[in-house]
Design a protein around this motif. Sequence first.
Motif, short mmCIF file in Angstrom:
data_model
loop_
_atom_site.label_atom_id
_atom_site.label_comp_id
_atom_site.label_asym_id
_atom_site.label_seq_id
_atom_site.Cartn_x
_atom_site.Cartn_y
_atom_site.Cartn_z
N LEU A 123 0.91 -1.23 0.01
CA LEU A 123 -0.04 0.06 -0.07
C LEU A 123 0.89 1.33 -0.09
N CYS A 124 1.99 1.16 0.60
CA CYS A 124 2.72 2.26 0.83
C CYS A 124 3.21 2.86 -0.55
N ILE A 125 3.24 4.19 -0.73
CA ILE A 125 3.62 4.93 -2.08
C ILE A 125 5.07 5.34 -1.87
N GLY A 126 5.77 5.23 -0.82
CA GLY A 126 7.24 5.88 -0.61
C GLY A 126 7.40 7.28 -0.59
N CYS A 127 6.37 7.81 0.10
CA CYS A 127 6.40 9.53 -0.05
C CYS A 127 7.40 9.99 1.19
N LYS A 128 7.72 8.80 2.02
CA LYS A 128 8.81 9.13 3.02
C LYS A 128 8.63 10.08 4.02
N TYR A 129 7.21 10.18 4.16
CA TYR A 129 6.61 11.20 5.30
C TYR A 129 6.99 10.72 6.78
N CYS A 130 6.96 9.39 6.74
CA CYS A 130 7.22 8.68 8.00
C CYS A 130 8.52 8.60 8.33
N ILE A 131 9.23 8.59 7.41
CA ILE A 131 10.80 8.51 7.52
C ILE A 131 11.13 9.85 8.24
S1 SF4 Z 1 4.23 7.49 5.24
FE1 SF4 Z 1 5.72 6.08 5.12
S2 SF4 Z 1 4.30 4.16 5.16
FE2 SF4 Z 1 3.09 5.84 4.80
S3 SF4 Z 1 2.85 5.94 2.49
FE3 SF4 Z 1 4.76 7.48 3.06
S4 SF4 Z 1 6.37 5.97 2.98
FE4 SF4 Z 1 4.85 4.79 2.99
#
Ligand code: SF4
Lengths: 320, 262
Positions: free
Chosen positions: B143-151
């Motif tokens: 499901l993850c789109i790799g937006c890197k917000y969580c990182i």
């Molecule tokens: S916030 Fe993290 S887990 Fe969620 S979509 Fe973005 S990269 Fe994936």
Amino acid sequence: MGGELTWGLPVILYLFLAGVGAGVGTVSASVLLRGGGGGFGGDHFRLARIGALLSPLPVIVGTTLIVFELGQPSRAFNLFKVINLSPMNIGSWLLLVFICTSVLYALAFLPSFMPEMKHLSDRLERVRRGFAWVNVPMGIGVAVYTGVMLGAMPSRPLWNSPILALLFLISALSTGVAAIILLRAIFRRKSADPATEQGYHQSAYLLTASDVMLIGFELMVIFLFIMFAHLTIGNMKYAVSIILPGGDMAMMFWVWVVLIGLLLPGLAELAYVLPRLLYHRHYAAPVAVEVLVSIGVLIGGFMLRYVIVVAGQVTGPMGI
Amino acid sequence: MNDEPRPTSSRRGLVTAMIGAVMTAAAAISTSVFRGGQAKANGNSSEPGTKERKVQYGMVIDVRRCIGCHACTVACKSEFDVPPGVNRSWVEYVEKGVYPNVGRSFLPRLCNHCSEPPCVSVCPTDATWKREQDGIVVVDSGLCIGCKYCIQACPYDARFLNPVTNVADKCDFCIHRVSQGLTPSCVNTCVGGARIFGDLGDPDSDISKLIARNQVTVLRGEMGTLPNVYYISADHTDEIDAGRPEVRKVEVITHRRDKKRR
Ligand code: SF4
Ligand code: SF4
Ligand code: SF4
């Protein structure tokens, strides 16, 4: 500085371009709603029109950039399978709506270029105003959310400030005004008719005066942002030291953002606006000044995003 | 990687239906608004210890037993084929002082499976969440789109973009092992027995006893994340401390591509 940036140039460019587009859209729609229908010899209408046509472009370019910055660009649609309270989710919905309405808003202006379609264009006035009413809150929403997105994380103390969203909003409006001034200056054709010239300067004055106000406001917000981060003890103070004198990014911030992006353009605009404001003199800024000032503001807007995004990532909470 | 059934929390499982989603958003707001009040009510009505406890897996890292051998790093790497340059687990060295008064201590790191995980609240796609059944914070790589917000949002740098799958990745407490009753790979391999894994919700578990009987700390507690990885005898000195006039020398070796803690 060292270390890789999690969010690099595409994200920085996106924040800048989305801000410009949202700013242009908001300004154009406000001008239209405040009397672009007629009055002022149609100058406000032309001003609103040039803004309307410009506004979707930077937003679409920026959005394309950010989609390809994703680890999985082909999955970008997943953003729209849910609605949650993540600022990025809310922002994506806002962005989607804004792209649609700003494109439709721009299309509604097209018939006005063709004299033979005057009838249609007149009929579309209601449509334009309708979209303008939507674009003002949407544009503000898109601009604000770029700041909320960065501000939502205690792990990034430099960004973790409620005033960042306000700073990005004002910068978006100011760069939006600058982009309109720049486009008008580039596409300007001198007219022999003094009334036309008068009208051009009249709306140029409106733009420039608003920009002076926005720049003043932006300086104030930057002052508050830095001052309060500095007055805190701990993470914020430590993080903000990177843009204060002696910090790694201080030169970049004070020269490019504050001096070139705000102070110099602000003073130049003030010099042309004041005589009109105080003594009701005729306002007429040379094209070269308009071009230079607006380019300065745009560079400053980009550098603001650059410095904030990079500085936020190379600093973190103190200690472990 | 994570084929466990998804939890049936109200936030999950609803897709596309916009109205439903709006209602969930509203529900999420009202839950978070009222959570405080409810917690208080629960506390008043029940005796301490009698209220129902949740399973929350956690880890204690007894730094006194750690010899900085990186066996956990390697075990974790091979368990998950973690690509070069990124880590689910790693061991930092903290060196202090000036010869001959010097010391070095170790700080094994992994995801804290926080009770208030900021990585979860920023995820725009609900691709990462905290499991109801055991408190493990997981990423759905489908499901993850790799937006890197969580990182960005993790104050522990525990997450990374997996260069092979291009989605967010991190320690998952070895769900595939612990669901079979095994210990996580890093725990299993630890030569000094420095990593202790278990259920923090069970007062009789080894880990709960250890926490009760020792002084424990968590990393960056001021972030409000409520980590579930506890440390005994951890040295919280950071390179920033070297800038203080009274501290002469501190060096942190992260053993990661990012040479600095962020
Ligand atoms: S916030 Fe993290 S887990 Fe969620 S979509 Fe973005 S990269 Fe994936
Ligand atoms: S340590 Fe980081 S990745 Fe793990 S749960 Fe906490 S915030 Fe999320
Ligand atoms: S629990 Fe498993 S995934 Fe987490 S650090 Fe240990 S070996 Fe790696």
